[in-house]
Design a protein around this motif. Structure first.
Motif, PDB file in Angstrom:
ATOM      1  N   MET A 243       0.829  -1.204   0.000  1.00 40.70           N
ATOM      2  CA  MET A 243       0.000   0.000   0.000  1.00 40.70           C
ATOM      3  C   MET A 243       0.868   1.260   0.000  1.00 40.70           C
ATOM      4  N   LYS A 244       1.998   1.243   0.694  1.00 45.48           N
ATOM      5  CA  LYS A 244       2.911   2.388   0.673  1.00 45.48           C
ATOM      6  C   LYS A 244       3.465   2.607  -0.728  1.00 45.48           C
ATOM      7  N   ALA A 245       3.751   1.538  -1.438  1.00 39.01           N
ATOM      8  CA  ALA A 245       4.237   1.674  -2.811  1.00 39.01           C
ATOM      9  C   ALA A 245       3.171   2.294  -3.709  1.00 39.01           C
ATOM     10  N   LEU A 246       1.936   1.846  -3.558  1.00 43.48           N
ATOM     11  CA  LEU A 246       0.849   2.392  -4.365  1.00 43.48           C
ATOM     12  C   LEU A 246       0.589   3.859  -4.046  1.00 43.48           C
ATOM     13  N   LEU A 247       0.523   4.162  -2.768  1.00 43.16           N
ATOM     14  CA  LEU A 247       0.133   5.509  -2.354  1.00 43.16           C
ATOM     15  C   LEU A 247       1.269   6.514  -2.495  1.00 43.16           C
ATOM     16  N   ASN A 248       2.471   6.112  -2.138  1.00 44.60           N
ATOM     17  CA  ASN A 248       3.596   7.048  -2.114  1.00 44.60           C
ATOM     18  C   ASN A 248       4.437   6.992  -3.386  1.00 44.60           C
ATOM     19  N   ASP A 249       4.936   5.814  -3.727  1.00 43.93           N
ATOM     20  CA  ASP A 249       5.823   5.703  -4.883  1.00 43.93           C
ATOM     21  C   ASP A 249       5.098   5.959  -6.204  1.00 43.93           C
ATOM     22  N   LEU A 250       3.873   5.474  -6.330  1.00 46.03           N
ATOM     23  CA  LEU A 250       3.097   5.688  -7.548  1.00 46.03           C
ATOM     24  C   LEU A 250       2.191   6.910  -7.469  1.00 46.03           C
ATOM     25  N   GLY A 251       2.160   7.580  -6.310  1.00 41.92           N
ATOM     26  CA  GLY A 251       1.426   8.835  -6.178  1.00 41.92           C
ATOM     27  C   GLY A 251      -0.079   8.711  -6.161  1.00 41.92           C
ATOM     28  N   LEU A 252      -0.595   7.528  -5.852  1.00 44.02           N
ATOM     29  CA  LEU A 252      -2.046   7.353  -5.905  1.00 44.02           C
ATOM     30  C   LEU A 252      -2.758   7.980  -4.717  1.00 44.02           C
ATOM     31  N   ARG A 253      -2.027   8.438  -3.693  1.00 45.03           N
ATOM     32  CA  ARG A 253      -2.691   9.158  -2.609  1.00 45.03           C
ATOM     33  C   ARG A 253      -3.264  10.475  -3.126  1.00 45.03           C
ATOM     34  N   ASN A 254      -2.736  10.968  -4.219  1.00 45.57           N
ATOM     35  CA  ASN A 254      -3.239  12.197  -4.837  1.00 45.57           C
ATOM     36  C   ASN A 254      -4.206  11.917  -5.970  1.00 45.57           C
ATOM     37  N   ARG A 255      -4.497  10.660  -6.213  1.00 42.83           N
ATOM     38  CA  ARG A 255      -5.453  10.266  -7.264  1.00 42.83           C
ATOM     39  C   ARG A 255      -6.381   9.200  -6.690  1.00 42.83           C
ATOM     40  N   ARG A 256      -7.079   9.578  -5.644  1.00 43.79           N
ATOM     41  CA  ARG A 256      -7.884   8.609  -4.905  1.00 43.79           C
ATOM     42  C   ARG A 256      -8.986   7.959  -5.737  1.00 43.79           C
ATOM     43  N   PRO A 257      -9.687   8.703  -6.608  1.00 40.73           N
ATOM     44  CA  PRO A 257     -10.697   8.023  -7.443  1.00 40.73           C
ATOM     45  C   PRO A 257     -10.094   6.911  -8.294  1.00 40.73           C
ATOM     46  N   LEU A 258      -8.878   7.137  -8.815  1.00 37.97           N
ATOM     47  CA  LEU A 258      -8.223   6.099  -9.614  1.00 37.97           C
ATOM     48  C   LEU A 258      -7.873   4.900  -8.738  1.00 37.97           C
ATOM     49  N   LEU A 259      -7.335   5.151  -7.552  1.00 40.08           N
ATOM     50  CA  LEU A 259      -7.004   4.051  -6.649  1.00 40.08           C
ATOM     51  C   LEU A 259      -8.250   3.255  -6.277  1.00 40.08           C
ATOM     52  N   LYS A 260      -9.351   3.950  -6.015  1.00 43.07           N
ATOM     53  CA  LYS A 260     -10.605   3.262  -5.702  1.00 43.07           C
ATOM     54  C   LYS A 260     -11.035   2.370  -6.854  1.00 43.07           C
ATOM     55  N   ASP A 261     -10.940   2.887  -8.069  1.00 40.61           N
ATOM     56  CA  ASP A 261     -11.333   2.108  -9.244  1.00 40.61           C
ATOM     57  C   ASP A 261     -10.452   0.874  -9.392  1.00 40.61           C
ATOM     58  N   ILE A 262      -9.151   1.031  -9.161  1.00 41.69           N
ATOM     59  CA  ILE A 262      -8.234  -0.105  -9.258  1.00 41.69           C
ATOM     60  C   ILE A 262      -8.584  -1.172  -8.230  1.00 41.69           C
ATOM     61  N   LEU A 263      -8.749  -0.747  -6.974  1.00 40.75           N
ATOM     62  CA  LEU A 263      -9.018  -1.708  -5.903  1.00 40.75           C
ATOM     63  C   LEU A 263     -10.340  -2.438  -6.115  1.00 40.75           C
ATOM     64  N   GLU A 264     -11.377  -1.698  -6.502  1.00 38.92           N
ATOM     65  CA  GLU A 264     -12.701  -2.326  -6.621  1.00 38.92           C
ATOM     66  C   GLU A 264     -12.804  -3.242  -7.837  1.00 38.92           C
ATOM     67  N   ASN A 265     -11.904  -3.063  -8.806  1.00 37.94           N
ATOM     68  CA  ASN A 265     -11.940  -3.918  -9.989  1.00 37.94           C
ATOM     69  C   ASN A 265     -10.868  -5.000  -9.967  1.00 37.94           C
ATOM     70  N   ALA A 266     -10.011  -4.974  -8.957  1.00 37.64           N
ATOM     71  CA  ALA A 266      -8.940  -5.970  -8.886  1.00 37.64           C
ATOM     72  C   ALA A 266      -8.949  -6.790  -7.601  1.00 37.64           C
ATOM     73  N   VAL A 267      -9.513  -6.240  -6.532  1.00 34.26           N
ATOM     74  CA  VAL A 267      -9.523  -6.929  -5.244  1.00 34.26           C
ATOM     75  C   VAL A 267     -10.945  -7.387  -4.945  1.00 34.26           C
TER      76      VAL A 267
END
Length: 370
Positions: A243-267
């Motif tokens: 989760m730290k890699a997703l949020l920090n290294d890939l910057g998804l903490r600043n693109r929360r709608p995209l992260l939500k879409d990824i999680l809900e379609n992959a997990v």
């Protein structure tokens, strides 16, 4: 029969409806902006429904005008709007939010209110605070109060070691927002996903790390009275690093709608989950350094003829128990009510609070808490 409104017909809101309506003591109105969500409610509940936008407090207040209480199960970013509407309608207000900023606004709304405002009534914040406060009161001098909670899949099968069990928005928010803690006697904010620790319980290894919102008002209550106080979310090992890699290294903490879409379609989601509650308090008692611990697991089970996940049951039953206690006059009827103001013995004796643990654990913990 008390008239209650439930705002939000999602996983938790629908379970709240099943519990309150199924008790026979409440007439329930369910409000959601999605007609599809309302149509998906359990027909056994026989709840009234209203499909409407809830972003306008004035319009929402009209729908709430004759309600004894409003239970807010909407996403956290709508918390303050629903709270404002409840105040305008003259109804008691309860919610489940872990969002710290929203809860501060609710506290301000409660200052001159003629009804009760009781935010953070779920699992964490919520029951975890009630349990920790019950233990803390046993000590003459508090040293360390550690709260750990996790909603975990019983059969993890992906790299995250995780399945979606509740609000994706809520998970992302608690992984991104600053966390309150008391460190060496000082109230401060600590970063989420940090201070990762490992521990074992009955032969299973877990990790726990900082997440936002789980302490509720406990930091303010224990400020100046405890050396260390912290809350951490329990996961299986390896989850925090990914989760730290997703949020920090890939910057998804600043693109929360995209992260939500990824999680809900992959997990995948799952109903086969377990909630782990782990509270440890240490300090001085009668001149000795002592420690008390409360540990509990809650599993998925049927509610109103449908299997509900453990996180649905623990979150929904907690807020329903508080509604019951409010209706029975066991809580103040005006102003801001903290989770610490809710008695553990009364909570566990409540018909909804009893969902929280097997009766033998109720008895053991109640005896220790008195």
């Amino acid at each position: 029969m008390r008239k209650v409104a439930v705002v939000g017909a999602g996983k938790i809101g629908s379970t709240v409806v099943d519990l309150l309506a199924g008790s026979g003591a409440y007439e329930v109105l369910v409000i959601d902006q999605s007609a599809q969500a309302l149509n998906g409610l359990n027909p056994r509940s026989k709840a009234q429904t209203a499909a409407m936008a809830i972003e306008d407090p004035q319009a929402l207040a009209k729908a709430l005008s004759d309600r004894f209480a409003v239970v807010n199960c909407a996403p956290y970013h709508l918390t303050t709007m629903v709270a404002e509407a409840a105040k305008l309608a003259g109804a008691h207000y309860l919610d489940l939010t872990e969002d710290v900023a929203s809860s501060r606004v609710v506290r301000e709304l409660a200052k001159d209110s003629k009804t009760a405002f009781i935010p953070q009534c779920g699992l964490a914040p919520g029951f975890i605070t009630i349990a920790a406060w019950a233990l803390a009161k046993h000590f003459d001098e508090l040293h360390d109060v550690r709260l750990r909670v996790g909603a975990l899949p019983r059969y993890p099968s992906n790299a995250l070691n995780y399945n979606l069990t509740w609000s994706t928005d809520g998970v992302i928010n608690e992984y991104c927002e600053p966390c309150e803690a008391i460190v060496n006697g000082r109230l401060r904010e600590v970063p989420p996903l940090e201070e990762c620790e490992e521990f074992s319980l009955d032969g299973v290894t877990y990790e726990a790390f900082n997440t936002s919102g789980g302490l509720g008002t406990l930091c303010q209550t224990l400020d100046g009275k405890v050396r260390n106080l912290n809350y951490r979310t329990i996961r299986y090992p390896g989850h925090a690093a990914i989760m730290k890699a997703l949020l920090n290294d890939l910057g998804l903490r600043n693109r929360r709608p995209l992260l939500k879409d990824i999680l809900e379609n992959a997990v995948p989601a799952t109903l086969q989950d377990v909630v782990i509650v782990f509270v440890t308090v240490s300090g001085m008692k009668d001149g000795r350094l002592m420690q008390e611990t409360y540990v509990n697991r809650i599993y998925a089970q049927p509610v109103a003829g449908e299997v509900k996940s453990a996180i649905q049951i623990t979150t929904a039953s907690a807020v329903c128990a508080v509604v019951d206690m409010l209706a029975d006059g066991k809580l103040p009827q005006t102003g801001f009510i903290r989770q610490e103001d809710i008695g553990l013995t009364d909570f566990l004796a409540n018909r909804f609070g009893r969902y929280y643990a097997p009766e033998d654990q109720h008895t053991a913990f109640r005896t220790a808490a008195e």
